[in-house]
Design a protein around this motif. Structure first.
Motif: not given
Length: 388
Positions: A4, A11-13, A15-17, A19-20, A142, A145
């Motif tokens: 990953t 955009f992957n799982r 990196l999405f975490i 960012y969130g 990052h 967000c």
């Protein structure tokens, strides 16, 4: 390293975490900063005391940096992130019950320590789970967000404060607490490495990144603390001041993705030089303009060029350091940003007192001008270091 992390896509799982959680942390920071100032003002504290509490926050970020670097490198980035969020959330809860001066300052320091852990762990994670093909755009998303969260935070905080100040701080704590299990469950387990301090040679390799983030911290702190007062003193209306301030923020949000994407193709140094050059000119235009529309336009252009500087500097650091030095480098990076944020309002106010209000951005302009000179004059050396 996971597959990953090696993906070229921003955009992957994982990196999405990141960012969130960055958006959650930004929302909490945007919520508690104005609310704590209002709470202290309502409790009868002077503006000097409120400013001192704000400086204490950044001082505690700096003091936490060595511990955060050690924890991130020796044990786990996930743990550093989670501990930082929980510590900051706990401090937010305690603020709801603060009554004495010692409590106000103690909880503010605890909050700074928690955010310091989060920032250093998060920056290490960004550079660890990104790669040279997407490092700058990942850092930009990052930061974007976090910035969006900071924009939402004050709106949410104001609405909650009208109900009760304690509710605002409890909601802030809840936002931070939510991020902890997300980080612990969602991020991959890293292999801990033996901690080591950055050597002088490594510091020299990232000196441009440290220069840039220090200048960014100075500029942001001056904008947040002194620019609104400067605009009003120049005779601009409250509406004009608000629009100019918002234009700076919006300019940075709009430009972050395209400029960081460009940097992944053209190189962080080249885009950083462009941002420093236009940022210097924009700052001069903001200061010298006598027409409100010119001030607004200059504010938007300056924000567009200075907004991505943090992400560009972080990506430059990640490219210049090996993986085993990222935690130590992130700690020093965060310390330089916090130092700039802490000293800027005092130094800029001193310069303005001696030379006049037109010199509000003189300190940040000099820092970015010298950064530009370093990038242009030392370009062959920079390119050689990049390929090393």
């Amino acid at each position: 390293m996971t597959s990953t992390a090696l993906s070229a896509s921003p955009f992957n799982r994982v990196l999405f975490i990141l960012y969130g959680v960055s958006a959650l942390a930004g929302m909490a920071v945007g919520l508690y900063n104005p609310i704590i100032a209002v709470m202290m003002k309502a409790a009868g504290y002077s503006d000097t005391a409120i400013g001192g509490a704000s400086s204490l926050f950044f001082l505690c970020v700096i003091l936490t940096a060595p511990l955060a670097g050690f924890l991130t490198q020796r044990i786990s980035m996930r743990l550093a992130l989670a501990c930082g969020l929980v510590l900051a959330g706990t401090a937010s809860c305690l603020f709801a019950y603060a009554q004495t001066g010692a409590e106000w300052f103690g909880y503010r320091g605890l909050l700074g320590a928690g955010i310091g852990l989060y920032l250093i762990g998060g920056q290490s994670a960004v550079n660890t789970f990104a790669n040279d093909r997407n490092r700058t755009i990942v850092g930009g998303l990052h930061a974007l967000c976090f910035g969006i969260g900071m924009g939402v935070g004050p709106i949410l905080g104001t609405a909650l404060y009208e109900v009760t100040a304690a509710l605002a701080m409890f909601v802030c704590a809840g936002i931070l607490f939510v991020g902890a299990p997300v980080v612990l469950i969602g991020l991959p387990v890293e292999v801990a490495s033996k901690p080591r301090a950055l050597r002088l040679a490594q510091i020299k390799r990232i000196s441009l990144a440290l220069h840039a983030v220090f200048a960014y911290g100075v500029a942001e702190a001056i904008l947040m603390s002194l620019f609104p007062v400067f605009m009003l003193d120049r005779g601009y209306s409250m509406t004009t001041m608000s629009i100019a301030f918002s234009a700076f923020v919006v300019g940075g949000i709009i430009s972050t993705v395209p400029l960081t994407k460009w940097a992944d193709k053209a190189g962080q140094e080249r885009v950083l030089a462009f941002c420093a050059c236009v940022g210097v000119l924009g700052s001069l235009a903001m200061t010298l303009s006598t027409h409100p529309y010119i001030a607004m336009a200059a504010s938007a252009v300056t924000g567009a060029c200075l907004g991505p500087v943090f992400a560009l500097a972080l990506a430059l650091l990640g490219r210049r350091l090996p993986k085993e030095d990222l935690a130590g480098g992130s700690a020093v990076f965060t310390a330089f940003f916090s130092l700039g944020s802490m000293v800027a309002p005092w130094l800029a106010a001193l310069i303005m007192a001696q030379l006049g209000s037109l010199h509000i951005f003189t300190l940040s302009t000099l820092l970015f001008a010298t950064l530009l000179v370093r990038l242009v004059v030392a370009r062959p050396a920079v390119q050689q270091a990049s390929g090393a």
